[in-house]
Write an enzyme that holds these catalytic residues in place. Structure first.
Site, mmCIF file in Angstrom:
data_model
loop_
_atom_site.group_PDB
_atom_site.id
_atom_site.type_symbol
_atom_site.label_atom_id
_atom_site.label_comp_id
_atom_site.label_asym_id
_atom_site.label_seq_id
_atom_site.Cartn_x
_atom_site.Cartn_y
_atom_site.Cartn_z
ATOM 1 N N TRP A 175 57.475 52.900 56.638
ATOM 2 C CA TRP A 175 57.580 54.104 57.483
ATOM 3 C C TRP A 175 57.458 55.363 56.614
ATOM 4 O O TRP A 175 56.877 56.362 57.031
ATOM 5 C CB TRP A 175 58.930 54.106 58.212
ATOM 6 C CG TRP A 175 59.148 55.324 59.070
ATOM 7 C CD1 TRP A 175 58.794 55.495 60.377
ATOM 8 C CD2 TRP A 175 59.777 56.549 58.678
ATOM 9 N NE1 TRP A 175 59.154 56.731 60.824
ATOM 10 C CE2 TRP A 175 59.759 57.408 59.801
ATOM 11 C CE3 TRP A 175 60.356 57.015 57.487
ATOM 12 C CZ2 TRP A 175 60.303 58.693 59.776
ATOM 13 C CZ3 TRP A 175 60.883 58.301 57.470
ATOM 14 C CH2 TRP A 175 60.851 59.110 58.594
ATOM 15 N N HIS A 176 57.985 55.262 55.393
ATOM 16 C CA HIS A 176 57.969 56.449 54.522
ATOM 17 C C HIS A 176 56.583 56.777 53.988
ATOM 18 O O HIS A 176 56.329 57.917 53.597
ATOM 19 C CB HIS A 176 58.940 56.258 53.350
ATOM 20 C CG HIS A 176 60.360 56.505 53.736
ATOM 21 N ND1 HIS A 176 61.155 55.550 54.315
ATOM 22 C CD2 HIS A 176 61.138 57.618 53.647
ATOM 23 C CE1 HIS A 176 62.345 56.050 54.557
ATOM 24 N NE2 HIS A 176 62.363 57.310 54.168
ATOM 25 N N GLY A 177 55.700 55.817 53.946
ATOM 26 C CA GLY A 177 54.364 56.131 53.460
ATOM 27 C C GLY A 177 53.485 54.894 53.390
ATOM 28 O O GLY A 177 53.979 53.777 53.228
ATOM 29 N N PHE A 215 55.813 62.339 55.874
ATOM 30 C CA PHE A 215 56.128 61.141 56.623
ATOM 31 C C PHE A 215 55.888 61.354 58.102
ATOM 32 O O PHE A 215 56.208 60.560 58.912
ATOM 33 C CB PHE A 215 57.581 60.713 56.357
ATOM 34 C CG PHE A 215 57.863 60.636 54.891
ATOM 35 C CD1 PHE A 215 57.057 59.864 54.076
ATOM 36 C CD2 PHE A 215 58.869 61.381 54.311
ATOM 37 C CE1 PHE A 215 57.275 59.811 52.719
ATOM 38 C CE2 PHE A 215 59.103 61.325 52.946
ATOM 39 C CZ PHE A 215 58.304 60.542 52.156
#
Lengths: 370, 467
Positions: free
Chosen positions: B317-319, B467
């Site tokens: 989800w963060h990258g 994000f």
């Protein structure tokens, strides 16, 4: 207190925000920042294309920061907080020590060294032959005298000079060492440059190494206008101004200067442009500042030799002194003029050639030397 | 537009406040929606349509889920349809190039990358719309019949582009009715200014140290540790500062958002760390992924598998890069180890527990901030002197000295100490009066300092924008 405090807090902060908001909305935009020596962004032009692409908003962000009311005061407050409260050693790379302001020159750029070498190699290969004598000299920046002792980062100057000495040795260029002649007081306190009145010995050393001589008797003219150098604006906190001087004598008074505009045209200009004393950068008094191609003619010269100096801004103040030993001195700034077609403008035959650069320019030239 | 920039502070937000408080109560959500759309479109309105499609899908699904109240298969279809639309957008815009790149590596093909610009805030608003749809599907909340109210919830500018992930269920009542008081406004102002200070004075200043580290050609073990600590503090103050601003702005507009950070660096286990760091994301994955997978009410291998899946997704989800996946998986492994046996021992030594947490959190953020795989393969060994790195260098000592005060301020500020001190002073009669007088002045000075830094600095976007 419980009831009053939130009201007071809301009113105090609300008043600050409202005042600054109104000031932002209604204050008259400035065109130029004297302290920062830069043009300020103006309100961007509206167009559907600019808005849809986000360009308008991007430019508006810059405009809003540039045109913020009391910008200099806020920048000074920021510098104060960074320096006196956070005790940071520098503010945006600028620091103060020993009564001088300077900019950290660090780290060493290997790419710039390579690029400078390649550029000089190309100039020598393309334009010079056995009739030319070639010299190189490096001007230390102020950090060489300030950084170590004040605990700031700096280049390893000895190693830096040695690399250039080695280069000269490999390429049959004569290295002229002027470092021992310089000390911190030879530079302006608020500017990056050296003072003309303090570099007479430097000019003499350069001249002697190139086989000519120049006198050491000058009349020193002191400008009335306070000189706030390039660092004073960046330092942001109040700092006493420098005094700018310029040297004349009979030989310099007899010189003429011209700027080459294109292949056929040039314009006359003074050796010392005194109108520049009132301008944003009084150091431009010397040979009118950053121009790509200038020739100084010395009709009273006893020599018929010509000198071509590849130089940065330090060269502007030393060149009138050097010109006393030459029939003409041509100053070439390859940050503004490509080094690939210089023969269209210059006749190198028989001229002495001097590469005269400050450490700062040599250490950052990878994107500037053309 | 960033909250700490001049355009937001002195153009956009004052204009919003004037409009918001001038219009009658019934129009406030409309004003909020319109101004939020302007805020979102600020960098270029090209992706606005994407967000509006997601909102429309969410709104329609809510109505359909209620309409098909007794037809469970249809309800499931509707819920999955919205999930596919929203996650499809997220996958396409955020992850397509990652998948293509890795597919090319595995197959030896050279399918061209799409090189799409990531729509700002897509990770946040996608999760908000999904949580709304799933909550309505689960009958935890009734569907929102007013499209303006639902759109205002999703697009609400204080939390739109960098969280916290506000659940619809948490503010459904406030969307209908909320109060505006001096107390709430004053609390909001305090929170906003504290957040601005955390972001601009601390996080952005550490950002300069990170740049200096990256530019340095004198690496040393000390400099790597300075970098690891500085980046950990930078990301904490950046992101928690943003959350403070969001909560503060929400309060000024009458909303109460849940907290997103609770002094994570004082945690005594990684489990506790994740109860204190980005709490809205952790609880989202817990409620919508971990528990539906079976949570911990299953056999151990399945439980650990669930943890692994959730943390891999959290990282992803963060990258869209491997370092984020490794980052998430590292936490999964630590959490499994803690659950297996380590937690039992953690309580025995508070000092050891905290050192253990801080050590692995620092390592995790080095992985998090690594520039490509080569980044963490070189950065982490360098922390332990690999490659014959010198112990220290002139740069390291210089920056340590130059940032010493900021490190001290940040380290103290990352603990509850200032908050406790504030509460203790305020608990006495004299202290309350002193705080009452000093607080507005301190906040005023902080605000002006933030403005000074903003005026002086170049544009510095929030870390969590990507994000």
């Amino acid at each position: 207190m419980k009831k009053i405090q939130p009201i007071v807090q809301t009113v105090v902060i609300g008043a600050i925000v409202l005042s600054l908001t109104l000031a932002c909305w209604f204050h008259t935009p400035q065109a130029y920042s004297i302290s920062e020596r830069s043009e300020l962004k103006q309100f961007p032009e509206w167009s559907s294309e600019a808005i849809l692409s986000g360009k308008f908003m991007e430019e508006f962000e810059e405009y809003a920061a540039d045109q913020f009311p009391m910008r200099d005061t806020f920048r000074a407050w920021k510098a104060f907080v960074a320096g006196k409260i956070f005790l940071q050693s520098d503010n945006n790379g600028v620091y103060e020590a020993f009564g001088h302001i300077s900019e950290t020159e660090y780290p060493e750029s290997v790419d710039s060294f390579t690029h400078a070498k390649n550029t000089f190699d190309r100039i020598m290969a393309n334009y010079l032959n056995d009739t030319n004598r070639v010299y190189l000299s490096i001007i230390p920046d102020k950090n060489a005298f300030m950084a170590d002792e004040s605990g700031h980062l700096s280049l390893d100057y000895d190693a830096f000079y040695q690399k250039w000495r080695d280069y000269c040795h490999e390429t049959d260029v004569q290295y002229i060492d002027i470092v021992p002649l310089l000390e911190l007081s030879d530079y302006y306190r608020t500017d990056t440059h050296w003072k003309q009145e303090c570099i007479v010995d430097v000019a003499q050393t350069l001249a002697e190494a190139m086989g000519t001589t120049i006198p050491d008797d000058y009349v020193t003219h002191i400008s009335d206008t306070p000189f706030y150098g390039v660092y004073s604006g960046r330092y942001a906190l109040p700092y006493d101004a420098d005094t700018l001087c310029y040297l004349t004598n009979e030989a310099i008074d007899g010189m003429t200067a011209s700027e080459r505009l294109d292949l056929e045209n040039s314009r006359e200009m003074p050796i010392y442009d005194l109108e520049k004393l009132q301008g944003p950068d009084p150091y431009e008094t010397y040979l009118s500042g950053p121009l790509s191609l200038i020739t100084v003619e010395n009709p009273n010269a006893s020599s018929d030799k010509n000198l071509i100096v590849f130089r940065d801004s330090f060269g502007s103040s030393v060149s009138p002194l050097l010109a006393q030993g030459y029939k003409s001195v041509t100053l070439v700034d390859i940050r503004y003029l490509s080094s690939r077609n210089l023969d269209a403008f210059l006749d190198f035959e028989g001229s002495d050639v001097l590469f005269l650069y400050s450490t700062m320019v040599l250490n950052s030239c990878k994107d500037t030397f053309k | 537009m960033v909250f700490s920039g001049i355009p937001f502070l002195f153009y956009f937000f004052p204009a919003v406040l004037i409009l918001y408080f001038l219009v009658p109560k019934i129009c406030k959500n409309g004003v909020l929606l319109l101004t939020s759309l302007v805020f979102y479109s600020w960098g270029g309105p090209s992706y606005l349509i994407l967000m509006l499609i997601s909102i429309t899908a969410g709104y329609t699904s809510g109505l359909l889920l209620e309409k098909f109240d007794h037809r469970q298969p249809l309800r499931r279809v509707v819920m999955w349809a919205v999930a596919i639309i929203d996650l499809g957008f997220l996958a396409y815009f955020k992850y397509a190039d990652f998948f293509i790149e890795n597919f090319n590596v595995v197959t030896g093909l050279s399918i061209p990358l799409l090189r799409l610009l990531l729509p700002i805030g897509i990770s946040f608003y996608t999760f908000q719309i999904l949580s709304y749809t799933i909550d309505v599907y689960r009958r935890d909340v009734p569907a929102q019949r007013n499209p303006i109210d639902l759109a205002a919830y999703v697009t609400m500018f204080p939390q739109l582009i960098a969280g916290p992930i506000v659940r619809y269920s948490d503010i459904a009542v406030q969307l209908k009715s909320r109060t505006h008081t001096f107390q709430k406004t004053s609390d909001g102002i305090r929170r906003l200014i504290v957040g601005l200070s955390k972001k601009v004075l601390i996080a952005d200043t550490f950002g300069k140290l990170i740049v200096a580290f990256r530019d340095s050609n004198e690496p040393s073990v000390l400099f790597y540790w300075i970098y690891a600590i500085a980046f950990s503090l930078q990301i904490y103050f950046d992101f928690s500062g943003y959350s403070d601003m969001a909560i503060g702005l929400g309060k000024i507009l009458g909303f109460e958002f849940l907290e997103n950070f609770n002094y994570p660096f004082i945690s005594k286990s990684v489990t506790e760390f994740w109860r204190r760091w980005h709490m809205s994301l952790g609880s989202w994955f817990r409620d919508y992924v971990y528990i539906p997978l079976g949570g911990n009410r299953c056999n151990k291998p399945r439980w650990f598998f669930n943890i692994l899946v959730v943390w891999m997704l959290t990282g992803f989800w963060h990258g869209a890069a491997w370092n984020f996946i490794f980052w998430g998986l590292m936490f999964a492994v630590l959490l499994v180890i803690e659950k297996l046996f380590l937690l039992k021992f953690m309580g025995q030594s508070r000092v050891f527990s905290r050192i253990y947490v801080l050590f692995f959190v620092l390592i995790s953020f080095v992985i998090f901030n690594a520039d490509g795989q080569s980044g963490y393969w070189s950065d982490i060994p360098a922390l332990f002197g690999a490659g014959n790195l010198p112990l220290y260098s002139a740069d390291a000592l210089y920056y340590l000295k130059s940032f010493a005060v900021l490190f001290a301020l940040a380290l103290i500020g990352a603990t509850p100490l200032p908050k406790k001190l504030y509460a203790r002073i305020k608990s006495t009669r004299g202290g309350e009066i002193a705080v009452g007088i000093a607080e507005p002045l301190v906040l005023a000075v902080l605000l002006l300092t933030v403005v000074a830094f903003a005026v002086d600095s170049s544009f510095s976007p929030f870390l969590y924008f990507r994000f």
